[in-house]
Write a protein that holds these residues in place. Sequence first.
Motif, mmCIF file in Angstrom:
data_model
loop_
_atom_site.group_PDB
_atom_site.id
_atom_site.type_symbol
_atom_site.label_atom_id
_atom_site.label_comp_id
_atom_site.label_asym_id
_atom_site.label_seq_id
_atom_site.Cartn_x
_atom_site.Cartn_y
_atom_site.Cartn_z
ATOM 1 N N UNK A 458 0.860 -0.081 -4.672
ATOM 2 C CA UNK A 458 0.477 -0.660 -3.669
ATOM 3 C C UNK A 458 -0.800 -0.009 -3.090
ATOM 4 N N UNK A 459 -1.340 0.956 -3.729
ATOM 5 C CA UNK A 459 -2.643 1.647 -3.299
ATOM 6 C C UNK A 459 -3.861 1.585 -4.199
ATOM 7 N N UNK A 460 -3.661 0.664 -5.068
ATOM 8 C CA UNK A 460 -4.822 0.702 -6.232
ATOM 9 C C UNK A 460 -5.677 -0.459 -6.116
ATOM 10 N N UNK A 461 -5.570 -0.988 -4.686
ATOM 11 C CA UNK A 461 -6.860 -2.268 -4.268
ATOM 12 C C UNK A 461 -6.612 -3.442 -5.112
ATOM 13 N N UNK A 462 -5.820 -3.410 -5.822
ATOM 14 C CA UNK A 462 -5.362 -4.744 -6.530
ATOM 15 C C UNK A 462 -4.123 -5.364 -5.798
ATOM 16 N N UNK A 463 -4.097 -6.366 -4.897
ATOM 17 C CA UNK A 463 -2.855 -7.067 -4.309
ATOM 18 C C UNK A 463 -1.867 -7.453 -5.306
ATOM 19 N N UNK A 495 -0.258 -6.456 2.517
ATOM 20 C CA UNK A 495 -0.719 -7.934 1.824
ATOM 21 C C UNK A 495 0.449 -8.074 0.664
ATOM 22 N N UNK A 496 1.075 -9.197 0.695
ATOM 23 C CA UNK A 496 2.076 -9.469 -0.293
ATOM 24 C C UNK A 496 1.761 -10.907 -0.578
ATOM 25 N N UNK A 497 0.705 -11.448 -0.697
ATOM 26 C CA UNK A 497 0.415 -12.825 -0.814
ATOM 27 C C UNK A 497 0.842 -13.019 -2.448
ATOM 28 N N UNK A 560 1.884 -5.723 -1.834
ATOM 29 C CA UNK A 560 0.850 -5.828 -3.008
ATOM 30 C C UNK A 560 -0.518 -4.674 -2.584
ATOM 31 N N UNK A 561 -0.442 -4.407 -1.326
ATOM 32 C CA UNK A 561 -1.631 -3.683 -0.925
ATOM 33 C C UNK A 561 -1.455 -3.305 0.403
ATOM 34 N N UNK A 562 -1.579 -1.929 0.701
ATOM 35 C CA UNK A 562 -1.505 -1.234 1.884
ATOM 36 C C UNK A 562 -2.419 -0.441 2.279
ATOM 37 N N UNK A 563 -2.879 -0.687 3.463
ATOM 38 C CA UNK A 563 -4.262 -0.059 4.197
ATOM 39 C C UNK A 563 -3.934 0.507 5.690
#
Length: 573
Positions: A458-463, A495-497, A560-563
């Motif tokens: 979730x932190x790898x910049x790939x949603x 982001x969980x698109x 998918x992505x956490x910011x």
Amino acid sequence: MHRSPRAYVIAVTTSAAAVLAVAALSWGDAAACAGPACTPRAAAPGHSTAASTVTAPPIAAPAAGPPGGERAGNATMSAPTSPPATTAPTATGQPAGPRDPLRQPFASTSIWNTPIGSGAVYERTYLRAEDKVALEPNTFAHPARAGSYATYTLRGPDGGAYDADGVTYGGRCRGTANLGPVLFPRSTVIGDAVVAPTYASPGNATAVVYPDGRTLLQLRSAARCGADSEPHGNRATEADLYGDGTYGGHAGSGLSSIGGQLAPGELSGPAPIAHALQLGVWAQKYLAYEPDDDQPGFRWPADRNDADAATVYCTLEPCRDAPDRRLKMGALLAINPSLTMDHVRLTNPAAIKIFEALRDFGGYVVADTYAPTNQLGIDAAALNEVDQDDPAWRRDVRAIFNHLWLVDNNAPDRIGGGGTPRVAPPAPLPRPATGPSELPRTGWVASASHHPEQAAAALDADPASGWRSRQRLAGGQWFQVDLGAKRVFSRLTLDAEAFPFDYAHEFDVLTSADGNRWTRVTRAGGARSSAVTFPRQNARYLRLVAVGDGIEASQTWSIGDLRLWRNDAVSFR
């Protein structure tokens, strides 16, 4: 739309002043908490119960300078750049010059502002006009309209007043649940559900522009029964007024509170309506529900169906015996361009404008009317622009609903069906003056209640990679990040698109300096892309805790992505 056996009523009052002031109110400052919302709960069999950690790969800090570029989902607030110019064969009525985001929000490439394309696949369906076509009002508050702001505690709409058909209505302003601090105009009043003269339980999709001019607080089931009092409502995901604006406060679809609504002047003025519309239909008669499908009662861009869809949708004819499985919550409906104005013989000027908008941009099904009614979403401030008792209006709008077709190939990569747009999209928005700054994710460590070994994704910049709980969504599931040291932040985006129905509908945001004592910061509304702004935190640890179960038994939780962001333009002092 909340369930009601009869009509829908709303009352909204605002002031015209434009002064901004923020009053102080703290919530949960430095408070320790305990229990499953703060302490990792026991995981399901076969999953780790410890908060074992995985180190995320270093993420480079964002380059210096102003942000730029629109991004899919509500998960960023970077300043948009102008979309590429589009050649349209019939680009009539395009607004000239910079567009006002308070009048027509969101990027030119959003679902609300993208015209129907030449590649659209039109399909007939059994949708027909009901006896009544109503304008369903949304509350839209912003500094130019609503006057001064203050910080209030958002309360849940969980009071009770009366029962009808086993459902409790009214009493929203009696709710006591503490959902965290929000900024709200002092003078804005939102009508409660009512008992007389008719039963009414409006959805009251609500959007409030924060003082930074772009953060959009969104609520559903909202009510505020007096000026300068605590607002009530369930929190939906926030949006960026300059972003795509897909998700928000329509409970049955998860779609935007204000995207596509009829704005003041659009029904009465000379310019065409240059955006898609919000539509409400009677789900019992028309909306399909497939219990074994991953998206049983909805389709993109909706990210949900109503919680009672399994027992309500498609229970009446014509849907019950021969459901049209393409017609679900979130469907894009439009007037087939082969149908001309002469065919339907419209005479009401406002109805003619709606016909043209539905031909050129279409409309999204955002709500179940739960009654023999069709609806069009409108800014409450524009309700007086049309006489809904005018026989010509009623006849013409019913005729329009009788001629709506389904655009079956509407998709993220071909909004409106793709191809050459029928008309030019709205003018691009001006570049916003301010925006939040993102925290670099270098050295962050993620853990989770389920499958912690995947948390770093979730932190790898790939949603598209992301963390997945792979367990049925349930209250108490958690996801945690160790930032490595204390950091200052005031906004979270998820982001969980890539995971269409895997997100927490509500989750608590907690922070900690040491990983032992936790402070509840706020409760957020989840969506396929989620965002929430809260009072500034100076903390090392962040924990997200799911509240409640999913809408469907098949629903799980994925990130998918956490910011994290720092937004100094929004203050809760």
